[in-house]
Design a protein around this motif. Sequence first.
Motif, PDB file in Angstrom:
ATOM      1  N   ARG A 144      -7.554  -8.535 -22.984  1.00 22.83           N
ATOM      2  CA  ARG A 144      -6.682  -7.624 -22.200  1.00 22.83           C
ATOM      3  C   ARG A 144      -7.436  -6.318 -22.366  1.00 22.83           C
ATOM      4  NH1 ARG A 144      -0.509  -7.014 -21.832  1.00 22.83           N
ATOM      5  NH2 ARG A 144      -1.219  -8.298 -20.007  1.00 22.83           N
ATOM      6  N   THR A 180      -7.930  -2.068 -21.255  1.00 21.52           N
ATOM      7  CA  THR A 180      -7.591  -1.175 -20.700  1.00 21.52           C
ATOM      8  C   THR A 180      -8.538   0.012 -20.394  1.00 21.52           C
ATOM      9  OG1 THR A 180      -5.339  -1.333 -21.712  1.00 21.52           O
ATOM     10  CG2 THR A 180      -5.728   0.802 -20.791  1.00 21.52           C
ATOM     11  N   THR A 208      -6.392  -2.374  -8.046  1.00 27.30           N
ATOM     12  CA  THR A 208      -5.064  -2.138  -7.874  1.00 27.30           C
ATOM     13  C   THR A 208      -4.284  -3.625  -8.451  1.00 27.30           C
ATOM     14  OG1 THR A 208      -4.745  -3.065  -5.599  1.00 27.30           O
ATOM     15  CG2 THR A 208      -4.932  -0.553  -6.171  1.00 27.30           C
ATOM     16  N   GLU A 209      -3.083  -3.361  -8.961  1.00 28.38           N
ATOM     17  CA  GLU A 209      -2.267  -4.392  -9.293  1.00 28.38           C
ATOM     18  C   GLU A 209      -2.622  -5.779  -8.421  1.00 28.38           C
ATOM     19  OE1 GLU A 209       1.737  -3.598 -10.633  1.00 28.38           O
ATOM     20  OE2 GLU A 209       0.935  -1.849 -11.671  1.00 28.38           O
ATOM     21  N   THR A 215      -3.496  -6.504 -13.762  1.00 25.04           N
ATOM     22  CA  THR A 215      -1.936  -6.802 -14.106  1.00 25.04           C
ATOM     23  C   THR A 215      -1.125  -5.291 -14.156  1.00 25.04           C
ATOM     24  OG1 THR A 215      -2.352  -6.488 -16.524  1.00 25.04           O
ATOM     25  CG2 THR A 215      -2.586  -8.946 -15.423  1.00 25.04           C
ATOM     26  N   ARG A 216      -1.766  -4.295 -14.153  1.00 29.34           N
ATOM     27  CA  ARG A 216      -1.071  -2.849 -14.270  1.00 29.34           C
ATOM     28  C   ARG A 216      -1.954  -1.876 -13.895  1.00 29.34           C
ATOM     29  NH1 ARG A 216       2.306  -0.105 -18.825  1.00 29.34           N
ATOM     30  NH2 ARG A 216       3.400   1.312 -17.391  1.00 29.34           N
ATOM     31  N   ARG A 217      -1.421  -0.891 -12.941  1.00 31.40           N
ATOM     32  CA  ARG A 217      -2.316   0.410 -12.968  1.00 31.40           C
ATOM     33  C   ARG A 217      -0.942   1.344 -12.868  1.00 31.40           C
ATOM     34  NH1 ARG A 217      -7.020   2.375  -9.161  1.00 31.40           N
ATOM     35  NH2 ARG A 217      -6.648   4.626  -9.392  1.00 31.40           N
ATOM     36  N   TYR A 218      -1.346   2.558 -13.615  1.00 32.09           N
ATOM     37  CA  TYR A 218      -0.484   3.519 -13.755  1.00 32.09           C
ATOM     38  C   TYR A 218      -0.960   4.990 -13.919  1.00 32.09           C
ATOM     39  CZ  TYR A 218      -0.792   2.643 -18.698  1.00 32.09           C
ATOM     40  OH  TYR A 218      -1.262   2.544 -20.085  1.00 32.09           O
TER      41      TYR A 218
END
Length: 148
Positions: A132, A134, A11-12, A102-105
């Motif tokens: 970075r 993804t 998670t973030e 840094t991000r979860r969506y």
Amino acid sequence: MATGRYTSDLTEGDELGPVEYTMSRFIAREYGHANELHHPCFQGLVDAIAPPTLVHIDKLRLYKIACPAGAGPSARIHYEFDANIHEPIRVGTRIRTRGRVTRRYTKNGRDYVITDIEMRSADDGRLLIAYRDTVILSFKAQSAKVAS
């Protein structure tokens, strides 16, 4: 910290690492060979350096340490990455790699996780590679419509 969980649970804000090691001629050469990078600098013949994409291996090291339970119930799909190379990683360089989610969506039924990873010199903290990554963690298939 994600310790003891699956990578699909990241998670973030989760911190990964650090991992520390010394870049060896063997690591650089074997990774270069496996990826068909036959230039003499990757094969250790001339001023040996690590292939820039070797940062992928550090990502997997971070996952293995932080999430020893593995990928989880959903497969992890490497979606895209962006690597900024600040300087070559020469054989003999001591490396310290850290990551941060840094991000979860969720978008169109897919769960995405973005992780920023930095490879730095363990001796003086110089940034060597900023990466970075993804990944897609799952895909929720929609019912297929059958044409009549």
